[in-house]
Design an enzyme around this catalytic site. Structure first.
Site, PDB file in Angstrom:
ATOM      1  N   GLU A  74       9.595  -4.202  10.273  1.00 43.18           N
ATOM      2  CA  GLU A  74      10.008  -2.906   9.733  1.00 43.18           C
ATOM      3  C   GLU A  74      10.503  -1.992  10.845  1.00 43.18           C
ATOM      4  O   GLU A  74       9.830  -1.803  11.857  1.00 43.18           O
ATOM      5  CB  GLU A  74       8.853  -2.233   8.982  1.00 43.18           C
ATOM      6  CG  GLU A  74       9.231  -0.871   8.418  1.00 43.18           C
ATOM      7  CD  GLU A  74       8.191  -0.280   7.477  1.00 43.18           C
ATOM      8  OE1 GLU A  74       8.390   0.860   7.030  1.00 43.18           O
ATOM      9  OE2 GLU A  74       7.181  -0.956   7.189  1.00 43.18           O
TER      10      GLU A  74
ATOM     11  N   ASP B  86       0.835  -1.201   0.000  1.00 42.04           N
ATOM     12  CA  ASP B  86       0.000   0.000   0.000  1.00 42.04           C
ATOM     13  C   ASP B  86       0.871   1.253   0.000  1.00 42.04           C
ATOM     14  O   ASP B  86       0.370   2.374  -0.053  1.00 42.04           O
ATOM     15  CB  ASP B  86      -1.003   0.005   1.150  1.00 42.04           C
ATOM     16  CG  ASP B  86      -0.383  -0.165   2.519  1.00 42.04           C
ATOM     17  OD1 ASP B  86       0.859  -0.196   2.616  1.00 42.04           O
ATOM     18  OD2 ASP B  86      -1.149  -0.267   3.505  1.00 42.04           O
ATOM     19  N   SER B  87       2.197   1.042  -0.012  1.00 43.93           N
ATOM     20  CA  SER B  87       3.140   2.131  -0.276  1.00 43.93           C
ATOM     21  C   SER B  87       2.852   2.802  -1.608  1.00 43.93           C
ATOM     22  O   SER B  87       3.288   3.937  -1.843  1.00 43.93           O
ATOM     23  CB  SER B  87       4.573   1.593  -0.273  1.00 43.93           C
ATOM     24  OG  SER B  87       4.700   0.469  -1.128  1.00 43.93           O
TER      25      SER B  87
ATOM     26  N   LYS C 282      -0.837  -9.656   3.206  1.00 42.77           N
ATOM     27  CA  LYS C 282      -0.074  -9.073   4.315  1.00 42.77           C
ATOM     28  C   LYS C 282      -0.971  -8.177   5.154  1.00 42.77           C
ATOM     29  O   LYS C 282      -1.661  -7.308   4.627  1.00 42.77           O
ATOM     30  CB  LYS C 282       1.136  -8.280   3.805  1.00 42.77           C
ATOM     31  CG  LYS C 282       1.989  -7.673   4.947  1.00 42.77           C
ATOM     32  CD  LYS C 282       3.371  -7.272   4.463  1.00 42.77           C
ATOM     33  CE  LYS C 282       3.368  -5.996   3.661  1.00 42.77           C
ATOM     34  NZ  LYS C 282       2.958  -4.800   4.461  1.00 42.77           N
TER      35      LYS C 282
ATOM     36  N   GLU D  97      -1.068  -5.701   8.758  1.00 41.90           N
ATOM     37  CA  GLU D  97      -0.255  -4.951   9.711  1.00 41.90           C
ATOM     38  C   GLU D  97      -0.861  -5.017  11.107  1.00 41.90           C
ATOM     39  O   GLU D  97      -2.074  -4.874  11.263  1.00 41.90           O
ATOM     40  CB  GLU D  97      -0.149  -3.478   9.292  1.00 41.90           C
ATOM     41  CG  GLU D  97       0.588  -3.251   7.991  1.00 41.90           C
ATOM     42  CD  GLU D  97       0.767  -1.773   7.690  1.00 41.90           C
ATOM     43  OE1 GLU D  97       0.536  -0.937   8.594  1.00 41.90           O
ATOM     44  OE2 GLU D  97       1.140  -1.440   6.549  1.00 41.90           O
TER      45      GLU D  97
ATOM     46  N   ASP E  31      -0.809  -6.257   0.097  1.00 37.50           N
ATOM     47  CA  ASP E  31      -1.229  -5.639   1.355  1.00 37.50           C
ATOM     48  C   ASP E  31      -2.746  -5.530   1.438  1.00 37.50           C
ATOM     49  O   ASP E  31      -3.399  -5.142   0.456  1.00 37.50           O
ATOM     50  CB  ASP E  31      -0.676  -4.214   1.463  1.00 37.50           C
ATOM     51  CG  ASP E  31       0.729  -4.166   2.023  1.00 37.50           C
ATOM     52  OD1 ASP E  31       1.176  -5.163   2.603  1.00 37.50           O
ATOM     53  OD2 ASP E  31       1.376  -3.114   1.880  1.00 37.50           O
TER      54      ASP E  31
END
Length: 266
Positions: free
Chosen positions: A181, A45-46, A112, A114, A84
């Site tokens: 991260e 999602d970057s 993925k 978070e 993501d």
């Protein structure tokens, strides 16, 4: 390149061979990365920051993620595709299942998420239905407002110990992989040794099972001009994009990247 599977990744961890992951958002870069030997393609999602120009990942939608996942799939040549689940896309059980299914149908091989220990329920939910999950821990950009910015996580011993316990609990819940991260290198090494599943790092030192960078970062491209400490510009040493990506792969495999200067201390 033969298709990369979870069995492939587990074998690399057991042999001590580093895993190479790179973010990717379209078909052409997917093929280029695969040709260079990248084993995992992350549709992060970057993309909200490096493609769409937002100042965080929060505005990214599931539709955005599905579009770019499908694009990457068309150019993929055997890498494992990880997508993501964007901000609040797993707010409810129904949303978690439906949105993960959309990304898998678009071409992802793994989803993925978070978070910390609270992710266990979502991980079990997906793993029980055959959807592999990567748990993203440490600095989780979707929680940037809670953290008060993009800050290293796990420097205090109590927080480090909690992160270690969380990693074990998420593995027990069925996570197929962890991504750490911006955590101290020593903590990342402890977590990597403590779990049986592969651990990928970004800003987490060289002792994780593999590395990931944002494509634009490692090519020296930045909208904001800010370059994170853990980034190396591989275009400086290589004449073109394919060579830069190949250089990144070689450096990770040889444990030349990341160097000590790219990591964080407790």
């Amino acid at each position: 390149m033969p298709d990369v599977t979870l069995t492939t990744l587990q074998g690399l961890k057991q042999k001590g061979e580093k895993i190479v992951m790179l973010t990717c958002y379209d078909a052409t870069f997917a093929k280029t990365a695969c040709d260079a030997g990248v084993e995992m393609l992350l549709i992060g999602d970057s993309l909200g920051m490096v493609l769409q120009g937002h100042d965080s990942t929060l505005p990214v939608t599931v539709a955005d993620m599905a579009y770019h996942t499908a694009s990457v799939k068309r150019g993929n040549r055997g890498a494992m595709i990880v997508a993501d689940l964007p901000f609040m896309a797993n707010a409810t059980t129904e949303q978690t299942l439906n949105n993960s299914a959309l990304l898998m149908q678009a071409g992802a091989h793994m989803i993925k998420l978070e978070g910390t220990a609270w992710l266990a329920e979502s991980i079990r939910l997906l793993a029980d239905r055959g959807i592999p999950v990567c748990a993203h821990m440490g600095l989780t950009p979707q929680a940037v407002n809670l953290f008060g910015g993009y800050k290293v996580q796990g420097r205090e011993e109590a927080q480090a110990q909690q992160m270690l316990e969380d990693a074990k609990s998420l593995e027990a819940a069925g996570a197929a992989m962890l991504l750490l991260e911006c955590v101290p290198s020593e903590l990342a090494a402890r977590i990597t040794r403590a779990v049986q599943i592969p651990v990928i790092g970004i800003g987490a030192g060289s002792d994780t099972d593999g590395q990931v960078l944002v494509l634009h970062d490692m090519l020296g491209l930045s909208l904001s001009g800010r370059v994170p400490k853990f980034v190396k510009n591989f275009m400086r040493e290589h004449g073109d994009i394919p060579a830069a990506i190949a250089g990144y792969v070689k450096a990770v495999k040889a444990v030349e990247f990341p160097a000590a200067e790219h990591g964080f201390s407790a």
